[in-house]
Write a protein that holds these residues in place. Structure first.
Motif, PDB file in Angstrom:
ATOM      1  N   ILE B  82       1.450  -1.316   0.137  1.00  0.00           N
ATOM      2  CA  ILE B  82       0.108  -0.219   0.094  1.00  0.00           C
ATOM      3  C   ILE B  82       0.625   1.194  -0.013  1.00  0.00           C
ATOM      4  O   ILE B  82       0.787   2.105  -1.035  1.00  0.00           O
ATOM      5  CB  ILE B  82      -1.062  -0.111   1.660  1.00  0.00           C
ATOM      6  CG1 ILE B  82      -2.197  -1.073   1.756  1.00  0.00           C
ATOM      7  CG2 ILE B  82      -1.312   1.511   1.536  1.00  0.00           C
ATOM      8  CD1 ILE B  82      -3.124  -1.329   2.285  1.00  0.00           C
ATOM      9  N   GLN B  83       1.697   1.585   0.887  1.00  0.00           N
ATOM     10  CA  GLN B  83       2.623   2.238   1.009  1.00  0.00           C
ATOM     11  C   GLN B  83       3.470   2.574  -0.368  1.00  0.00           C
ATOM     12  O   GLN B  83       3.343   4.121  -0.677  1.00  0.00           O
ATOM     13  CB  GLN B  83       3.424   2.601   2.136  1.00  0.00           C
ATOM     14  CG  GLN B  83       3.210   2.529   3.154  1.00  0.00           C
ATOM     15  CD  GLN B  83       3.738   2.761   4.951  1.00  0.00           C
ATOM     16  OE1 GLN B  83       4.353   1.390   5.033  1.00  0.00           O
ATOM     17  NE2 GLN B  83       3.315   2.769   5.756  1.00  0.00           N
ATOM     18  N   ASP B  84       3.752   1.603  -0.678  1.00  0.00           N
ATOM     19  CA  ASP B  84       4.874   2.074  -2.334  1.00  0.00           C
ATOM     20  C   ASP B  84       4.032   2.041  -3.230  1.00  0.00           C
ATOM     21  O   ASP B  84       4.419   3.042  -4.583  1.00  0.00           O
ATOM     22  CB  ASP B  84       5.123   0.686  -2.254  1.00  0.00           C
ATOM     23  CG  ASP B  84       6.898  -0.344  -1.886  1.00  0.00           C
ATOM     24  OD1 ASP B  84       6.892   0.812  -1.142  1.00  0.00           O
ATOM     25  OD2 ASP B  84       7.388  -0.756  -2.210  1.00  0.00           O
ATOM     26  N   SER B  85       2.618   1.794  -3.191  1.00  0.00           N
ATOM     27  CA  SER B  85       1.565   2.159  -4.672  1.00  0.00           C
ATOM     28  C   SER B  85       0.750   4.045  -3.934  1.00  0.00           C
ATOM     29  O   SER B  85       1.238   4.534  -5.067  1.00  0.00           O
ATOM     30  CB  SER B  85       0.533   1.138  -4.145  1.00  0.00           C
ATOM     31  OG  SER B  85      -0.338   2.247  -5.070  1.00  0.00           O
ATOM     32  N   GLY B 295      -1.664  -5.480  -2.125  1.00  0.00           N
ATOM     33  CA  GLY B 295      -1.877  -4.165  -1.001  1.00  0.00           C
ATOM     34  C   GLY B 295      -1.095  -3.291  -2.155  1.00  0.00           C
ATOM     35  O   GLY B 295      -2.307  -2.170  -2.514  1.00  0.00           O
ATOM     36  N   PHE B 296      -0.331  -3.477  -2.960  1.00  0.00           N
ATOM     37  CA  PHE B 296      -0.119  -2.389  -4.130  1.00  0.00           C
ATOM     38  C   PHE B 296      -1.153  -2.464  -4.949  1.00  0.00           C
ATOM     39  O   PHE B 296      -2.060  -1.500  -5.417  1.00  0.00           O
ATOM     40  CB  PHE B 296       1.219  -2.764  -4.736  1.00  0.00           C
ATOM     41  CG  PHE B 296       1.699  -1.924  -5.431  1.00  0.00           C
ATOM     42  CD1 PHE B 296       2.629  -1.343  -4.913  1.00  0.00           C
ATOM     43  CD2 PHE B 296       1.664  -1.866  -6.657  1.00  0.00           C
ATOM     44  CE1 PHE B 296       2.843  -0.640  -6.166  1.00  0.00           C
ATOM     45  CE2 PHE B 296       1.746  -0.807  -8.092  1.00  0.00           C
ATOM     46  CZ  PHE B 296       2.932   0.156  -7.435  1.00  0.00           C
ATOM     47  N   THR B 299      -4.951  -0.195  -3.692  1.00  0.00           N
ATOM     48  CA  THR B 299      -4.624   0.648  -3.160  1.00  0.00           C
ATOM     49  C   THR B 299      -4.398   1.753  -4.781  1.00  0.00           C
ATOM     50  O   THR B 299      -5.138   2.823  -5.118  1.00  0.00           O
ATOM     51  CB  THR B 299      -3.179   1.167  -3.497  1.00  0.00           C
ATOM     52  OG1 THR B 299      -2.685   0.650  -2.272  1.00  0.00           O
ATOM     53  CG2 THR B 299      -3.159   3.150  -2.702  1.00  0.00           C
ATOM     54  N   ASN B 300      -4.047   1.098  -5.752  1.00  0.00           N
ATOM     55  CA  ASN B 300      -3.851   1.489  -7.218  1.00  0.00           C
ATOM     56  C   ASN B 300      -5.789   1.711  -7.193  1.00  0.00           C
ATOM     57  O   ASN B 300      -6.073   2.844  -8.460  1.00  0.00           O
ATOM     58  CB  ASN B 300      -3.268   0.507  -8.134  1.00  0.00           C
ATOM     59  CG  ASN B 300      -1.977   0.562  -8.149  1.00  0.00           C
ATOM     60  OD1 ASN B 300      -0.778   0.078  -8.885  1.00  0.00           O
ATOM     61  ND2 ASN B 300      -1.452   1.699  -7.484  1.00  0.00           N
ATOM     62  N   LYS B 301      -6.296   0.615  -7.752  1.00  0.00           N
ATOM     63  CA  LYS B 301      -7.786   0.128  -7.755  1.00  0.00           C
ATOM     64  C   LYS B 301      -8.387   1.121  -7.028  1.00  0.00           C
ATOM     65  O   LYS B 301      -9.045   1.845  -7.857  1.00  0.00           O
ATOM     66  CB  LYS B 301      -7.659  -0.682  -7.468  1.00  0.00           C
ATOM     67  CG  LYS B 301      -8.872  -1.971  -7.870  1.00  0.00           C
ATOM     68  CD  LYS B 301      -9.698  -3.056  -7.243  1.00  0.00           C
ATOM     69  CE  LYS B 301      -8.892  -4.069  -8.676  1.00  0.00           C
ATOM     70  NZ  LYS B 301      -8.872  -4.083 -10.148  1.00  0.00           N
TER      71      LYS B 301
END
Lengths: 336, 336
Positions: B82-85, B295-296, B299-301
């Motif tokens: 999530i954070q990286d995204s 997670g990534f 978050t994008n979605k």
DNA sequence: CTGAAAGCGCTTACAG
DNA sequence: CTGAAAGCGCTTACAG
């Protein structure tokens, strides 16, 4: 579009002040009025807008935690302590990932300046006293976790002592050549742990040999990873002669180190650092670091300061405890 | 007490509108003016008040993640994704710990109602369709992680398939009596994993034996702990006869299970679930679950939906992959 | 117990 | 390129 306090006030036939009182637990509202407002609010799905509340009341009831890395067990335990402590109070928690960038300090300062929260928890962020002084001038409640300073409240751990205990134990078992599975030499915890290691050597008049301080090649998370431990242990096993024992600077690294040992079919007495849950299950002798407690205590301290800003600065240092399991044993004599 | 936009405007000899423009990257400010405002703001240590900004602009640039447990590796990896995204976008992350209480749903609804954020990520929160419908009426962007629904975007994992693959592999190696190291039987992931296990048995016409479904006594974190795995494996080792192999529902449990095996000096082929980093280092055969990616992607979605609320609901399902290491091997024939 | 009104610190058309 | 002014959705003395 969303329902506001005005919608509720109109529907209930009262003023917005009354609605506000109902939602702020004020005692001086007629029970009848309160009930009506609550009913209507529920029907319309109303909830006060936190930003508007925060702006008008100048209260935020929020604390922010700032940390360089989130995805490791240390952080996770500290976080658990923080949340448990917060659960009893009326505060929300905000987490900001600072990362390992050069400009970590700038990021922290930016975050504090934004004034989201009434208090800040700085976890494992090792700033210089000069930088901390800069933070200080924003005049905001801060508590350091896993760091020490004269400028702010802090809850830290005696890393030097932990390493000293571990090393001394290994020496007491007859080991003389003790390698260190190290990590980023610039990181504060590593510096302190190396100091403790040397102190133990000195005490027993064992010469310090820098060739025994071994670091893995991977420097992700300052080298506190399984991979880095694995790499470092492979280097140690190529040393000639192989040392008598190993002091490993973290349990995570020890997991990697043990893999290397297994692959080589070698046993070396080993003590590591942290006492993660897993340590118990893989028989790791290690230095216990009360991560959960540190998070919990730091949060308490911060909240106390919120209630009473004039408190004297207080530094709490937690002490290590050696937990001996099987990894530190010498190999049993093999009777053949 | 704190510096406001008025202080800066006055000191710079401009209106607050201009100061606001400077801080909002508006292009239409004379470079000279901009420079002056920035200089003064810096000197006075000014930063716009986020609550006031949020209230006035109706933008929050914030997403909230809601999760039942934070201190486990699964969560930690999802969070990293999530954070990286988020790092690439202009969003802040808020984390709210929901806990395992009965009223988890109420808590989630309360949180969403507060309108802190423009979007919400619900991680490992398995609500009923009926409950999700209730959430839906707040008309706010939500993406589910590790859960599936027709009402919201989601990024989930095929647990059934993962368990099926693991069980089938064990069967293919000649094991017939396959025990399951299970956890809270009401949890959705466990239900799905048991389904997959049964499907594999059925395929090979192996009768299902509920006595082989073993759960530890500790139900902390739904039984996904080392302790619970340790307890369950001890029960399995008391079975008569001891089963041929074990399908373990999480790596964490497997760590505990392996301790029990070691203590009993027994080896049982074992496959577990998750593929945590540690699995590689302790030789665990396991079902890989791409937690970070989930997670990534989620978050994008969510961010896509923020930009375009009319997007059709999209459900992304990630698929398992078997990672075979040493734990699933049969004991080598001992030539005596 | 309740309401009118000022104010919290910003943003943003609107006008120039 | 810049300013005056309305408005965001609340809280909180103040008055009654």
């Amino acid at each position: 579009m969303p329902i506001t306090i005005y919608d509720i006030a109109k529907a209930a036939g009262v003023s917005i002040a009354t609605v506000s009182r109902v939602f702020n637990q004020a005692e001086n509202v007629k029970p009848q009025t309160r009930k009506k407002v609550l009913k209507i609010a529920d029907e319309m799905g109303y909830h006060p807008h936190v930003y508007a509340q925060g702006l008008a009341s100048k209260k935020k009831n929020r604390i922010v935690m700032l940390a360089p890395v989130m995805s490791n067990y240390f952080f996770t335990e500290v976080l658990r302590g923080i949340q448990d402590s917060l659960a009893e109070e009326h505060f929300e928690l905000n987490i900001v990932n600072i990362g390992r960038k050069k400009d970590a300090f700038k990021l922290v300062e930016e975050t504090i300046k934004k004034r989201w929260a009434e208090g800040y928890l700085l976890v494992s962020l090792h700033f210089s006293e000069k930088e901390l002084k800069l933070l200080k001038r924003h005049n905001i409640p801060v508590c350091l976790v896993d760091d020490f300073s004269n400028s702010f409240d802090s809850v830290s751990f005696n890393n030097e002592e932990g390493a000293y205990l571990a090393t001394k134990y290994l020496i007491s078992k007859g080991n003389r050549q003790i390698a260190v599975l190290s990590a980023n030499a610039n990181s504060i915890p590593i510096r302190d742990r190396l100091k403790g290691y040397r102190r133990a050597l000195d005490e027993f008049e064992i010469p310090y040999d820098e060739n025994l301080i071994i670091t893995g090649d991977s420097m992700e998370r300052d080298g506190f990873t399984e991979l880095s431990g694995y790499q470092a242990m492979n280097k140690i096993l190529n040393l000639d002669p192989i040392p008598d024992a190993v002091f490993c600077t973290s349990d995570t690294k020890a997991v990697g180190a043990q893999k290397a040992l297994k692959e080589h079919g070698v046993h070396l007495p080993l003590i590591s650092f942290d006492n993660l849950t897993i340590a118990e299950y893989i028989g790791l002798s290690t230095v216990n670091q009360p991560m959960y407690d540190m998070g919990f205590r730091a949060t308490n301290k911060l909240i106390q300061r919120l209630h009473n800003p004039d408190l004297r600065i207080s530094n709490e240092v937690h002490h290590p405890e050696l937990v001996i399991r099987s990894s530190s044993e010498k190999l049993k004599e093999v009777t053949s």
